[in-house]
Design a protein around this motif. Structure first.
Motif, PDB file in Angstrom:
ATOM      1  N   ALA B  82       0.839  -1.201   0.000  1.00  0.00           N
ATOM      2  CA  ALA B  82       0.000   0.000   0.000  1.00  0.00           C
ATOM      3  C   ALA B  82       0.873   1.249   0.000  1.00  0.00           C
ATOM      4  O   ALA B  82       0.573   2.238  -0.677  1.00  0.00           O
ATOM      5  CB  ALA B  82      -0.919  -0.005   1.222  1.00  0.00           C
ATOM      6  N   LYS B  85       2.107   1.866  -3.469  1.00  0.00           N
ATOM      7  CA  LYS B  85       1.078   2.456  -4.333  1.00  0.00           C
ATOM      8  C   LYS B  85       0.986   3.964  -4.095  1.00  0.00           C
ATOM      9  O   LYS B  85       0.966   4.762  -5.036  1.00  0.00           O
ATOM     10  CB  LYS B  85      -0.267   1.773  -4.051  1.00  0.00           C
ATOM     11  CG  LYS B  85      -1.439   2.307  -4.860  1.00  0.00           C
ATOM     12  CD  LYS B  85      -1.335   1.880  -6.319  1.00  0.00           C
ATOM     13  CE  LYS B  85      -2.450   2.453  -7.169  1.00  0.00           C
ATOM     14  NZ  LYS B  85      -3.729   1.762  -7.018  1.00  0.00           N
ATOM     15  N   GLN B  89       1.851   7.032  -6.700  1.00  0.00           N
ATOM     16  CA  GLN B  89       0.933   8.135  -7.013  1.00  0.00           C
ATOM     17  C   GLN B  89       1.602   9.482  -6.777  1.00  0.00           C
ATOM     18  O   GLN B  89       1.450  10.417  -7.547  1.00  0.00           O
ATOM     19  CB  GLN B  89      -0.331   8.019  -6.149  1.00  0.00           C
ATOM     20  CG  GLN B  89      -1.224   6.870  -6.569  1.00  0.00           C
ATOM     21  CD  GLN B  89      -2.349   6.634  -5.578  1.00  0.00           C
ATOM     22  OE1 GLN B  89      -2.249   7.001  -4.416  1.00  0.00           O
ATOM     23  NE2 GLN B  89      -3.407   6.019  -6.044  1.00  0.00           N
ATOM     24  N   LEU B 110       4.217  -5.589  -7.845  1.00  0.00           N
ATOM     25  CA  LEU B 110       2.941  -6.112  -8.311  1.00  0.00           C
ATOM     26  C   LEU B 110       1.790  -5.195  -7.912  1.00  0.00           C
ATOM     27  O   LEU B 110       0.770  -5.136  -8.589  1.00  0.00           O
ATOM     28  CB  LEU B 110       2.717  -7.523  -7.758  1.00  0.00           C
ATOM     29  CG  LEU B 110       3.691  -8.553  -8.313  1.00  0.00           C
ATOM     30  CD1 LEU B 110       3.615  -9.846  -7.533  1.00  0.00           C
ATOM     31  CD2 LEU B 110       3.432  -8.804  -9.790  1.00  0.00           C
ATOM     32  N   ALA B 111       1.964  -4.470  -6.801  1.00  0.00           N
ATOM     33  CA  ALA B 111       0.901  -3.578  -6.347  1.00  0.00           C
ATOM     34  C   ALA B 111       0.781  -2.343  -7.227  1.00  0.00           C
ATOM     35  O   ALA B 111      -0.240  -1.679  -7.226  1.00  0.00           O
ATOM     36  CB  ALA B 111       1.143  -3.170  -4.898  1.00  0.00           C
ATOM     37  N   ASN B 114       0.027  -2.194 -12.680  1.00  0.00           N
ATOM     38  CA  ASN B 114      -1.078  -1.737 -13.534  1.00  0.00           C
ATOM     39  C   ASN B 114      -1.159  -0.219 -13.551  1.00  0.00           C
ATOM     40  O   ASN B 114      -1.353   0.397 -14.594  1.00  0.00           O
ATOM     41  CB  ASN B 114      -2.406  -2.296 -13.017  1.00  0.00           C
ATOM     42  CG  ASN B 114      -2.504  -3.786 -13.243  1.00  0.00           C
ATOM     43  OD1 ASN B 114      -1.670  -4.363 -13.938  1.00  0.00           O
ATOM     44  ND2 ASN B 114      -3.502  -4.411 -12.638  1.00  0.00           N
TER      45      ASN B 114
ATOM     46  N   GLN C  32      -7.520   8.273   1.304  1.00  0.00           N
ATOM     47  CA  GLN C  32      -6.896   7.321   2.235  1.00  0.00           C
ATOM     48  C   GLN C  32      -7.216   7.669   3.680  1.00  0.00           C
ATOM     49  O   GLN C  32      -7.483   6.793   4.502  1.00  0.00           O
ATOM     50  CB  GLN C  32      -5.380   7.352   2.043  1.00  0.00           C
ATOM     51  CG  GLN C  32      -4.859   6.105   1.386  1.00  0.00           C
ATOM     52  CD  GLN C  32      -3.347   6.020   1.481  1.00  0.00           C
ATOM     53  OE1 GLN C  32      -2.804   5.727   2.529  1.00  0.00           O
ATOM     54  NE2 GLN C  32      -2.684   6.260   0.388  1.00  0.00           N
ATOM     55  N   ASN C 137      -4.625  -8.832  -7.785  1.00  0.00           N
ATOM     56  CA  ASN C 137      -4.901  -7.556  -8.428  1.00  0.00           C
ATOM     57  C   ASN C 137      -6.384  -7.433  -8.721  1.00  0.00           C
ATOM     58  O   ASN C 137      -7.030  -8.398  -9.104  1.00  0.00           O
ATOM     59  CB  ASN C 137      -4.116  -7.438  -9.738  1.00  0.00           C
ATOM     60  CG  ASN C 137      -2.789  -6.756  -9.534  1.00  0.00           C
ATOM     61  OD1 ASN C 137      -2.732  -5.593  -9.134  1.00  0.00           O
ATOM     62  ND2 ASN C 137      -1.725  -7.496  -9.768  1.00  0.00           N
ATOM     63  N   VAL C 138      -6.930  -6.243  -8.527  1.00  0.00           N
ATOM     64  CA  VAL C 138      -8.317  -5.958  -8.880  1.00  0.00           C
ATOM     65  C   VAL C 138      -8.265  -5.021 -10.073  1.00  0.00           C
ATOM     66  O   VAL C 138      -7.590  -3.999 -10.028  1.00  0.00           O
ATOM     67  CB  VAL C 138      -9.033  -5.283  -7.700  1.00  0.00           C
ATOM     68  CG1 VAL C 138     -10.421  -4.849  -8.105  1.00  0.00           C
ATOM     69  CG2 VAL C 138      -9.071  -6.227  -6.520  1.00  0.00           C
ATOM     70  N   PHE C 221     -10.587   0.029   0.787  1.00  0.00           N
ATOM     71  CA  PHE C 221      -9.131  -0.053   0.653  1.00  0.00           C
ATOM     72  C   PHE C 221      -8.756  -0.893  -0.559  1.00  0.00           C
ATOM     73  O   PHE C 221      -7.838  -0.579  -1.306  1.00  0.00           O
ATOM     74  CB  PHE C 221      -8.553  -0.649   1.929  1.00  0.00           C
ATOM     75  CG  PHE C 221      -7.073  -0.490   2.063  1.00  0.00           C
ATOM     76  CD1 PHE C 221      -6.521   0.752   2.312  1.00  0.00           C
ATOM     77  CD2 PHE C 221      -6.232  -1.586   1.954  1.00  0.00           C
ATOM     78  CE1 PHE C 221      -5.150   0.905   2.450  1.00  0.00           C
ATOM     79  CE2 PHE C 221      -4.860  -1.440   2.089  1.00  0.00           C
ATOM     80  CZ  PHE C 221      -4.320  -0.194   2.338  1.00  0.00           C
ATOM     81  N   TYR C 224      -9.495   1.121  -3.559  1.00  0.00           N
ATOM     82  CA  TYR C 224      -8.560   2.242  -3.644  1.00  0.00           C
ATOM     83  C   TYR C 224      -7.226   1.777  -4.229  1.00  0.00           C
ATOM     84  O   TYR C 224      -6.690   2.372  -5.148  1.00  0.00           O
ATOM     85  CB  TYR C 224      -8.354   2.851  -2.266  1.00  0.00           C
ATOM     86  CG  TYR C 224      -7.278   3.908  -2.235  1.00  0.00           C
ATOM     87  CD1 TYR C 224      -7.536   5.202  -2.659  1.00  0.00           C
ATOM     88  CD2 TYR C 224      -5.990   3.602  -1.792  1.00  0.00           C
ATOM     89  CE1 TYR C 224      -6.550   6.159  -2.658  1.00  0.00           C
ATOM     90  CE2 TYR C 224      -4.999   4.552  -1.782  1.00  0.00           C
ATOM     91  CZ  TYR C 224      -5.273   5.832  -2.229  1.00  0.00           C
ATOM     92  OH  TYR C 224      -4.286   6.777  -2.232  1.00  0.00           O
ATOM     93  N   ASN C 225      -6.677   0.688  -3.657  1.00  0.00           N
ATOM     94  CA  ASN C 225      -5.377   0.211  -4.103  1.00  0.00           C
ATOM     95  C   ASN C 225      -5.458  -0.661  -5.346  1.00  0.00           C
ATOM     96  O   ASN C 225      -4.466  -0.892  -6.011  1.00  0.00           O
ATOM     97  CB  ASN C 225      -4.702  -0.606  -2.998  1.00  0.00           C
ATOM     98  CG  ASN C 225      -4.078   0.284  -1.960  1.00  0.00           C
ATOM     99  OD1 ASN C 225      -3.389   1.237  -2.283  1.00  0.00           O
ATOM    100  ND2 ASN C 225      -4.339  -0.005  -0.702  1.00  0.00           N
ATOM    101  N   GLU C 226      -6.647  -1.192  -5.597  1.00  0.00           N
ATOM    102  CA  GLU C 226      -6.852  -2.175  -6.664  1.00  0.00           C
ATOM    103  C   GLU C 226      -5.870  -3.340  -6.524  1.00  0.00           C
ATOM    104  O   GLU C 226      -5.322  -3.850  -7.496  1.00  0.00           O
ATOM    105  CB  GLU C 226      -6.742  -1.503  -8.042  1.00  0.00           C
ATOM    106  CG  GLU C 226      -7.792  -0.413  -8.223  1.00  0.00           C
ATOM    107  CD  GLU C 226      -7.650   0.345  -9.520  1.00  0.00           C
ATOM    108  OE1 GLU C 226      -8.105  -0.181 -10.545  1.00  0.00           O
ATOM    109  OE2 GLU C 226      -7.096   1.449  -9.503  1.00  0.00           O
ATOM    110  N   PHE C 227      -5.629  -3.691  -5.266  1.00  0.00           N
ATOM    111  CA  PHE C 227      -4.633  -4.726  -4.969  1.00  0.00           C
ATOM    112  C   PHE C 227      -4.796  -5.152  -3.511  1.00  0.00           C
ATOM    113  O   PHE C 227      -5.098  -4.324  -2.668  1.00  0.00           O
ATOM    114  CB  PHE C 227      -3.233  -4.143  -5.174  1.00  0.00           C
ATOM    115  CG  PHE C 227      -2.104  -5.109  -4.949  1.00  0.00           C
ATOM    116  CD1 PHE C 227      -1.807  -6.067  -5.906  1.00  0.00           C
ATOM    117  CD2 PHE C 227      -1.348  -5.061  -3.790  1.00  0.00           C
ATOM    118  CE1 PHE C 227      -0.775  -6.956  -5.709  1.00  0.00           C
ATOM    119  CE2 PHE C 227      -0.312  -5.959  -3.591  1.00  0.00           C
ATOM    120  CZ  PHE C 227      -0.023  -6.905  -4.560  1.00  0.00           C
TER     121      PHE C 227
END
Lengths: 245, 410, 321, 286
Positions: B82, B85, B89, B110-111, B114, C32, C137-138, C221, C224-227
Motif C-alpha cells: 500500500a 502504491k 501516485q 505487483l501492487a 497496472n 486514504q 490484483n483488482v 481499501f 482504492y489500491n486495486e490490490f
C-alpha cells in the motif's frame, strides 16, 4: 408465599467455606436486617441471591420461583434489585444518566440503536422522578464524579428503586454517611412502600434496628440466630459474637 | 540529530557540486526521476544500498544526463504494497516524474504495475517477479537485473554438469521470490539429469533454521534461495550443525550478494552462487563503481547498488537516443528497451522484447583471500535470457514457477 | 459556532477537498485518510465505547479486502461481490466475537491478536486462494449509477459518502439507548448485569457493528489500491489502526478521524520530507501520551478551553485594577 | 532417529533462549500489569550494544553484562519518565510503548545501518560437541546453562530475598502491598530495570544464534507474548516451562506439520487463551 426462600445454601472459595448451609425465609413486605461481624458472609449471601456467584449447593426461590440456575442478568426482570457496599456507579455519566441506565435495564428500549436517548421523554421523566425521590433532582445534570459520597449513596438507592423491585437488597446503605445524611436515607427507606420487600445488611444498629422487623445474625457463613429485634438482642450467642466471646 | 531533507535538497547540493565544470544547461526543465526505495523497517538493508548506487551514478554524471539536468526524488515505500502504491501516485501525479526507478520487492512492484502502466511511466525495477516480463508483461517496464529464475537456471546447469550433483534438497523463504528461484533451479537441474528430492519452505520470520536443516538426508547438495538478513543466520546454523561439512551449499544472488560479504563469517566459505553482478568483474565502469562505493560508503557494493547504477546508465542511454526528450512516452520506452551497453558494472547486456535483460550470469565460489571474503568467479554464462535455452513459447505456456511447480517427482 | 454550523462547515470543507488541494495525489491522500478514518471509527466502537482493545482488527479489514478481490477475480459483479463480502465479514466478526469475548482486558487483546495472526498466516500460506505474498490484483472499480470511479475525484466522493454514512451511524449509535448500554458495560459490567442487561450480547452486537464498518473500510481499501496482499492483515496493520484510535482520543467521534489523518499524513506525506519519519511518528505518539494522555482531540479541546478562559480572565483582572 | 534427537536437544536450547527473552516480559507484566511492547526493542538494542562492544574487542561475557546494564538504564529512564505516570492506563501504555519501539527501531537503523551484523560465540565455545549419534553446537548448549543460571538467580532473588518478597507481594496484590508499607513505586522501577536488563542480556546471548538485524525486535516480541500467555504471567516457572513448550512445539511442529508453519505457535496460544486463560502455570487470569 414468601418473597425469598433460601434452603441449604453453600459456597466455598478454594478450601474456605464462606456460606454454609444457610436457610433464610423472608415474607413478602417484610423488613429484614442481616447483621454479623466482618467476614460473616453477608455480602457473599447477597451475591449468591443476585447470581453474581454460583452456589455450590442449596436452592434459592424468589416469590416461589426457583432461580438457583437462572442467569444473573434475568433476575432483575423478576423484581430483584440491589445496592452495593462499595459504590459501583458510572463515573463518567451524570446522575440522570446513571438512573436512566437503571430504568433502561428493564425496558426493551435498551436494544434500540437508532433512537436518541436524550429524546426519550417518558424515560427521562421517570429518571428525574426517581432522583426526586431521593432529593437529588436539582443535581440531575451533574457528572457523578463531582458529587459527594453521601449523594452517591443516594444515587445507588435511587437506581435500585428505579428498577421497581419487589425484593430490594441493601448492602450497608448507611456506611460512611454523616449524621444528617443518615437521617435523610433513613426517611427515604421508611418511605419505601410495603409492596417492596427489603433485606438490608447494616452495621449501624441505631438506625438499622429501628427499620427492621426481623433480624438474622450470621457468623462464619452460617445463620446463628434469627428472630425479632428483642429476641436477637437478648440471645446469648449475639452477645458472645459481638462482645468478644 | 539531523534530519535530511532529501528531495529538493539533493538537487541543490548536486548542482552546486557540478558548478565548476558544468556546461551552460539549456532552459529545459530537469528530467525528473523518482526513486522508490525502502529506508525504514526490515527491508531497509537493500533499500539503502539502492539509493547509494543511484546517488553515486548521478554524482558520476554531475546530475546531468544527455545534456539535461536531473532532479531525483526519493520516496520511502516503507516496504509494503500500500505504501508503494501511494508513493507511486506521489511520484507520478504530484511530481510528474519521467522515470520510476525501483521498487525493491516483488510484492511492491505487483501492487503498482497496472497503475504505472496506465500512466505510461517507464519503470526500471530490481524486483524479480518472473511474470512481470513473462506472462503478465508491462509495456513500460524494463528490468536490467534479472528475473528470480534467471540466475538459478544456469546454477542448475552448473550443479548437474560441473559439480555432478545428483540429489539435491532445496530451502528458501516461503514466498514468490523463493518459489521462482527454486523452481528455475529445479527445472534446469532435473532437465540436466539431477533430481530434487526435498523442498523446504521456512516462514519469512524464521528465527532458527535447525528444524529445517535437521531434515536433510540422503542428498549430495543443498540449494538455498534466502534473501535479506536470513543468509547470515542460515549459513551460520548450516555450518554449526555440521551440514556444511557433509553437503556443498549453493545459492542465488541474494543469498551470497557481495554486499553481505562483510557480514558473513567463515561459515559461508565454499558456497557456490549464481549472480548477475559481481564486484570482481573487470570492466572500467565496474572498477570505478566499486572504488567509489567503497570510498563513499565504506562497503563493497552488491546487486542492489549495482542494479540501480546500471538503471541510471540505461536511462542515460535512452535519453541520449531521444535527444534528451521525455514527452513522447512510447518513444522513451522504445529507446529504453533498445538500450544495449557493453561497459557497465555487470558487463555487456541488452533487453529482450519483453523488457527483460539478456546478460552474463556468473558462477562464484565464496573464498577467503588475503584475509578477506570474496566471491571468486569460477564460470561465466554469457547472454543468459530469462528463458534460459528453452523456447519462449513453450516456456510461457507452462505455469510460472511456484511452491508446487515443478512438482517433486515421487 | 453552533453545532449545526460547525457540521455544515465541516461538510463544506470535506466536499470541496478536490477543489482546493490542487493535485490528484492529495485527493488520493484525502481518500486514504477517510478510509482509515472509517476503519478507526469502527475499532473505536470496541476500544472507546466497549472498553475492549482489539489487536486483530486488520483481520476483519483484510477479510473484506480479500473477499472482494477474490470474488471480482472470479467474475462476480461489483454489487453482488461487495454484498457477499459484507456478509462474510459479518460471519467472521461473529466468530471473532464468540472466541474473543470469552475474556476482557488483556485476555481479549491477546485472543484478537492470535486470531489476526492466524488469518495472516492463512493469507500468506493458502496460496491457491490468496495468491500468497503476490496478492490479488483488482482490475476495475465500480461505476455506481453510471458514475465511473476510476479517477481520484469521483473515488474521493464515493469514499466521502461512505465515510459520512459511517460517521452518521456512529453518531446515532452513540447517542442511542443501545450506545448507552454499551458504555455501561465498559464502565461497570457487573453492575450492568445486576441491572438486567445481557452484557455478553451487548458486546457481541457491538463487535458485529465494529466488524461491519471495518469490513466496509477493507472493501474501500481494496478498491482504492486495486490490490490486496497479506500485508493488510499483518499485526502491524492492526497496531497502526489501534494507534490511530488511541492517539486521536478513544470514545470520541472526532478522535479516530484525527488519528487517521495524523498517521496517514506522517506515513505518506511527511515521509517525503523527513527521512526518519518513523522516529518522528514514534516521538509524536510519546509526546501525545505526555501532554495529552486522553488523546489529540480531547486534549486539544482541554487546551483550548484553558487558553480561552485564561484569555478572558486576563483582561477582566486588568480592568479590576 | 538422530534427527529427532537433534530436534529434542535444539528444543531445549531454543527454550533456554526464549526463557531469557521472556522472563523480563513476564515479570514486568505480572507485577506492573504493563504490556511492555518495547520488550522486543530492548532485546534488539541489547544485541546492538553487545556487538558494538565486541567490535571494540571486549570480552563476550563482559559485553553481555554491560549491554544488560545499558538496557537497564534505558528501561529505567522510560519507566521513570513515562510509564510512571500511566499506571492503570493500559491504552496510554500501549501507545507509548509502541511509539518507543518505533523510535528505537529507527534509531538503530540510523546508527547501525540496515545490514545484518553477525556475532561470534565466545572463543572456545564455537565448535560442536558430540551427543550420542549427533553433533550439536557447543554454544547452544551453553545457552541452556546460561538460562538455567539466570532462572536460578531470578528464583533466588524472588524467593529468598526481602526485595523478592516485596515483588511477590506486589504481583499478588498491589493494594495490599501498598498498605503494608512497601514502596511500590521503587519496586516498579527496580522490576522494570531488571526485566529490561534480562532482555538486553538475552539479545547478546542470542546474537551468535540469531545475529542482529533491523526487524529483530518485531520477530522477538510475538515470541515473548506467546511464552507468557502459555506459561501464565508473573510466574517464573511458567515462563520457563512455557519457553520449553514453545521450543519443542517450534522444532517438532515445523518438521511434522510444515503446512501449519505460520500458525504453529499462534494456534496453541489461542487455544490456551480460550480454555485456560490464566496460562498453564499462571496464578491469575490476566
Amino acid at each position: 408465599m414468601s418473597a425469598l426462600a433460601i434452603k441449604g445454601l453453600g459456597k466455598a472459595f478454594g478450601g474456605l467455606r464462606v456460606t454454609a448451609g444457610v436457610d433464610l425465609t423472608v415474607a413478602e413486605g417484610e423488613r429484614r436486617l442481616i447483621i454479623g461481624p466482618n467476614g460473616a458472609g453477608k455480602t457473599t449471601l447477597f451475591n449468591l441471591i443476585t447470581g453474581e456467584l454460583r452456589p455450590d449447593s442449596g436452592a434459592i426461590a424468589l416469590f416461589g420461583r426457583d432461580i438457583t440456575a437462572l442467569p444473573s442478568r434475568l433476575r432483575p426482570h423478576l423484581g430483584l434489585a440491589r445496592t452495593y457496599q462499595i459504590i459501583t456507579l458510572f463515573p463518567r455519566e451524570s446522575l440522570l444518566q446513571n438512573v436512566t441506565l437503571s430504568l433502561l435495564g428493564r425496558s426493551p428500549l435498551r436494544w434500540n440503536p437508532f433512537r436518541r436517548l436524550d429524546r426519550q421523554t417518558a424515560l427521562l421523566a421517570a429518571a428525574r422522578a426517581a432522583l426526586g425521590r431521593v432529593g437529588l433532582e436539582a443535581l440531575a445534570e451533574r457528572p457523578l464524579a463531582q458529587t459527594s459520597y453521601g449523594e452517591r449513596r443516594r444515587v445507588e438507592i435511587a437506581m435500585a428503586l428505579a428498577q421497581q423491585p419487589r425484593l430490594l437488597l441493601l448492602d450497608e446503605p448507611f456506611a460512611g454517611l454523616s449524621v444528617d445524611e443518615r437521617k435523610e436515607v433513613h426517611a427515604l427507606l421508611r418511605s419505601i412502600p410495603r409492596d417492596v420487600t427489603v433485606v438490608m445488611i447494616e452495621h449501624d444498629m441505631d438506625v438499622a434496628l429501628e427499620l427492621a422487623e426481623r433480624i438474622t445474625l450470621m457468623h462464619f457463613g452460617e445463620v446463628v440466630v434469627e428472630g425479632t429485634r428483642a429476641e436477637v438482642v437478648a440471645h446469648p450467642r449475639t452477645r458472645e459474637i459481638y462482645l468478644g466471646g | 540529530m539531523a534530519f535530511t531533507l532529501d528531495r529538493r535538497a539533493f538537487l541543490a547540493g548536486a548542482a552546486a557540486a557540478a558548478l565548476p565544470c558544468a556546461p551552460a544547461i539549456a532552459a529545459a526543465p530537469p528530467v525528473r526521476i523518482g526513486l522508490m526505495t525502502v529506508k525504514t523497517g526490515p527491508l531497509a538493508q537493500g533499500g539503502i544500498q539502492m539509493e547509494q548506487g543511484f546517488t553515486l551514478f548521478l554524482k558520476h554524471r554531475n546530475s546531468t544526463l544527455a545534456g539535461r539536468e536531473v532532479e531525483l526524488i526519493v520516496a520511502d515505500t516503507g516496504g509494503n504494497p500500500a505504501g508503494a502504491k501511494t508513493k507511486a501516485q506521489e511520484l507520478i501525479e504530484r511530481d510528474k516524474v519521467d522515470f520510476i526507478v525501483g521498487p525493491l520487492a516483488a510484492f511492491e512492484l505487483l501492487a503498482i504495475t497496472n497503475y504505472v502502466e496506465q500512466h505510461k511511466v517507464p519503470m526500471l525495477s530490481l524486483a524479480a517477479a518472473d511474470d512481470m516480463t513473462q506472462r503478465k508483461p508491462n509495456a513500460f517496464f524494463v528490468r536490467a537485473s534479472a528475473t528470480s529464475s534467471q540466475c538459478t537456471h544456469p546454477l542448475g546447469d552448473y550443479a548437474a554438469k560441473e559439480m555432478k550433483l545428483k540429489r539435491v534438497a532445496t530451502i528458501s523463504e516461503d514466498f514468490a521470490f523463493g518459489y521462482e528461484q527454486i523452481g528455475g533451479f529445479q527445472q534446469v537441474f532435473e532437465d540436466s539429469g539431477g533430481r530434487i528430492v526435498m523442498k523446504l519452505w521456512p516462514p519469512l520470520n524464521t528465527a532458527d533454521f535447525t528444524p529445517f536443516i535437521s531434515q536433510f538426508a540422503g542428498i549430495d547438495g543443498v540449494m538455498n534461495g534466502f534473501a535479506g538478513s536470513n543468509p547470515i543466520k542460515f549459513n551460520q546454523q548450516y555450518a554449526e550443525l555440521g551440514a556444511k561439512a557433509k553437503w556443498p551449499i549453493l545459492g542465488g544472488w541474494t543469498a551470497y550478494d557481495d554486499a553481505l560479504l562483510k557480514s558473513f563469517g567463515d561459515d559461508a566459505v565454499g558456497a557456490i552462487s549464481a549472480a548477475w553482478y559481481s564486484s570482481e568483474i573487470d570492466t572500467p565502469s565496474n572498477k570505478r563503481f566499486v572504488a567509489d562505493i567503497l570510498k563513499e560508503y565504506g562497503n563493497i557494493p552488491g546487486g542492489y547498488a549495482a542494479g540501480l547504477y546500471i538503471n541510471g546508465m540505461c536511462i542515460e542511454a535512452a535519453l541520449k537516443k531521444t535527444g534528451g526528450k521525455t514527452e513522447d512516452r512510447q518513444a522513451l520506452i522504445a529507446a529504453l528497451r533498445a538500450v544495449s551497453l557493453t561497459d557497465t558494472p555487470r558487463g555487456p547486456f541488452h533487453f529482450d522484447h519483453l523488457g527483460n535483460v539478456v546478460g552474463t550470469v556468473f558462477i562464484r565460489r565464496l573464498e577467503r583471500k588475503n584475509g578477506k571474503l570474496v566471491n571468486t568467479i569460477i564460470k561465466t554464462y554469457p547472454n543468459v535470457s530469462q528463458f534460459w535455452t528453452y523456447d519462449e513459447k513453450e516456456y510461457l505456456a507452462k505455469p510460472v514457477y511456484s511452491r508446487d511447480y515443478p512438482p517433486l517427482k515421487s | 459556532m453552533s453545532r449545526p454550523a460547525a457540521v455544515a462547515a465541516a461538510l463544506l470543507v470535506l466536499a470541496s477537498v478536490p477543489l482546493w488541494v490542487g493535485n490528484s495525489y492529495y485527493v488520493n491522500i484525502a481518500s486514504q485518510i477517510l478510509i482509515y478514518a472509517v476503519f478507526a471509527l469502527a475499532l473505536n466502537v470496541l476500544v472507546g465505547y466497549a472498553g475492549l482493545v482489539s489487536l486483530g482488527h486488520a483481520g476483519l479489514f483484510g477479510i473484506g479486502s480479500y473477499a472482494l478481490a477474490w470474488l471480482l477475480a472470479d467474475g462476480w459483479g461489483h454489487l453482488p461481490a461487495a454484498l457477499a463480502a459484507l456478509l462474510l465479514i459479518l460471519g467472521a466478526s461473529a466468530v471473532f466475537a464468540v472466541l474473543s469475548l470469552r475474556a476482557t482486558g488483556i485476555g481479549f487483546l491477546m485472543i484478537t491478536l492470535a486470531l489476526g495472526q492466524i488469518l495472516w498466516g492463512l493469507a500468506y500460506r493458502w496460496i491457491s486462494l490468496t495468491g500468497g505474498d503476490n496478492g490479488i490484483n483488482v482490475n476495475s472499480r465500480p461505476a455506481p449509477f453510471g458514475v465511473a470511479l476510476d479517477g481520484a475525484t469521483p473515488f474521493y466522493y464515493f469514499t466521502l459518502i461512505l465515510f459520512l454514512a459511517a460517521v452518521g451511524s456512529m453518531a446515532v449509535f452513540v447517542a442511542s439507548p443501545f450506545g448507552a448500554s454499551l458504555k455501561g458495560t465498559r464502565d461497570q459490567p457487573r453492575r450492568m448485569t445486576a441491572l438486567g442487561y445481557n452484557v455478553w450480547l451487548i458486546r457481541f452486537l457491538a463487535f458485529l457493528f465494529s466488524g461491519f464498518w471495518s469490513g466496509v473500510a477493507g472493501l474501500l481499501f481494496c478498491y482504492y489500491n486495486e490490490f490486496v496482499s497479506p500485508n493488510v492483515l499483518a499485526l502491524g496493520s492492526s497496531a497502526e489502526v489501534l494507534l490511530m484510535v488511541i492517539s486521536g482520543g478513544t470514545g470520541t467521534l472526532l478522535g479516530p478521524i484525527a488519528g487517521a489523518a495524523l498517521v496517514v499524513i506522517m506515513k505518506n506525506v511527511a515521509s517525503a520530507y523527513i527521512e526518519r519519519w518513523n522516529l518522528v511518528l514514534g516521538a509524536i505518539f510519546v509526546a501525545i501520551v505526555i501532554f495529552m494522555p486522553e488523546g489529540l482531540v480531547p486534549g486539544s479541546v482541554r487546551l483550548w478551553r484553558w487558553l480561552w478562559t485564561g484569555m478572558r480572565r486576563a483582561p477582566a483582572r486588568g480592568g479590576a485594577r | 532417529m538422530s534427527q529427532w534427537l537433534l530436534l529434542g536437544v535444539n528444543s531445549v536450547s531454543l527454550g533456554g533462549l526464549l526463557f531469557l527473552l521472556s522472563a523480563g516480559f513476564s515479570l514486568i507484566f505480572g507485577l506492573m500489569r504493563i504490556p511492555n511492547l518495547t520488550h522486543g526493542s530492548f532485546f534488539m538494542l541489547g544485541a546492538y550494544f553487545g556487538v558494538t562492544l565486541l567490535q571494540l574487542g571486549w570480552n563476550f561475557w563482559l559485553a553481555a553484562l554491560v549491554a544488560a546494564v545499558g538496557i537497564a538504564a534505558v528501561g529505567g529512564v522510560i519507566e521513570r519518565l513515562l510509564l510512571r505516570r500511566l499506571a492503570g492506563q493500559e491504552l496510554a501504555q500501549v501507545l507509548v510503548t509502541l511509539g518507543l519501539s518505533f523510535m528505537i527501531a529507527d534509531l538503530c537503523l540510523m546508527v547501525w545501518g540496515g545490514d545484518p551484523i553477525p556475532f561470534d560465540a565466545p572463543p572456545g565455545l564455537r565448535g560442536a560437541l558430540p551427543i550420542a549419534s549427533i553433533v550439536f553446537p557447543t554454544y547452544r548448549l551453553v545457552v541452556v546453562v546460561i538460562a538455567v543460571v539466570i532462572a536460578a538467580a531470578l528464583w533466588l532473588l524472588l524467593e529468598r530475598t526481602r526485595l523478592g518478597a516485596m515483588i511477590r507481594a506486589g504481583v499478588d496484590d498491589e493494594a495490599m502491598a501498598r498498605v503494608t508499607g512497601i514502596r511500590v513505586s521503587r519496586i516498579f522501577t527496580i522490576v522494570f530495570c531488571l526485566g529490561a536488563a534480562v532482555a538486553g542480556f538475552a539479545g547478546v546471548i542470542g546474537g551468535p544464534i540469531l545475529s542482529v538485524y533491523p526487524g529483530l525486535d518485531g520477530d522477538m516480541l510475538p515470541l515473548a507474548l506467546i511464552v507468557v500467555i502459555l506459561g501464565g504471567t508473573g510466574s517464573l516457572l511458567g515462563a520457563l516451562l512455557g519457553s520449553l513448550i514453545i521450543g519443542f512445539l517450534y522444532n517438532y511442529g515445523q518438521v511434522l506439520f510444515p503446512e501449519l508453519a505460520y500458525i504453529i505457535l499462534f494456534l496453541p496460544m489461542l487455544l490456551i487463551l480460550l480454555f485456560r486463560p490464566q496460562g498453564l502455570f499462571g496464578r491469575h487470569v490476566p
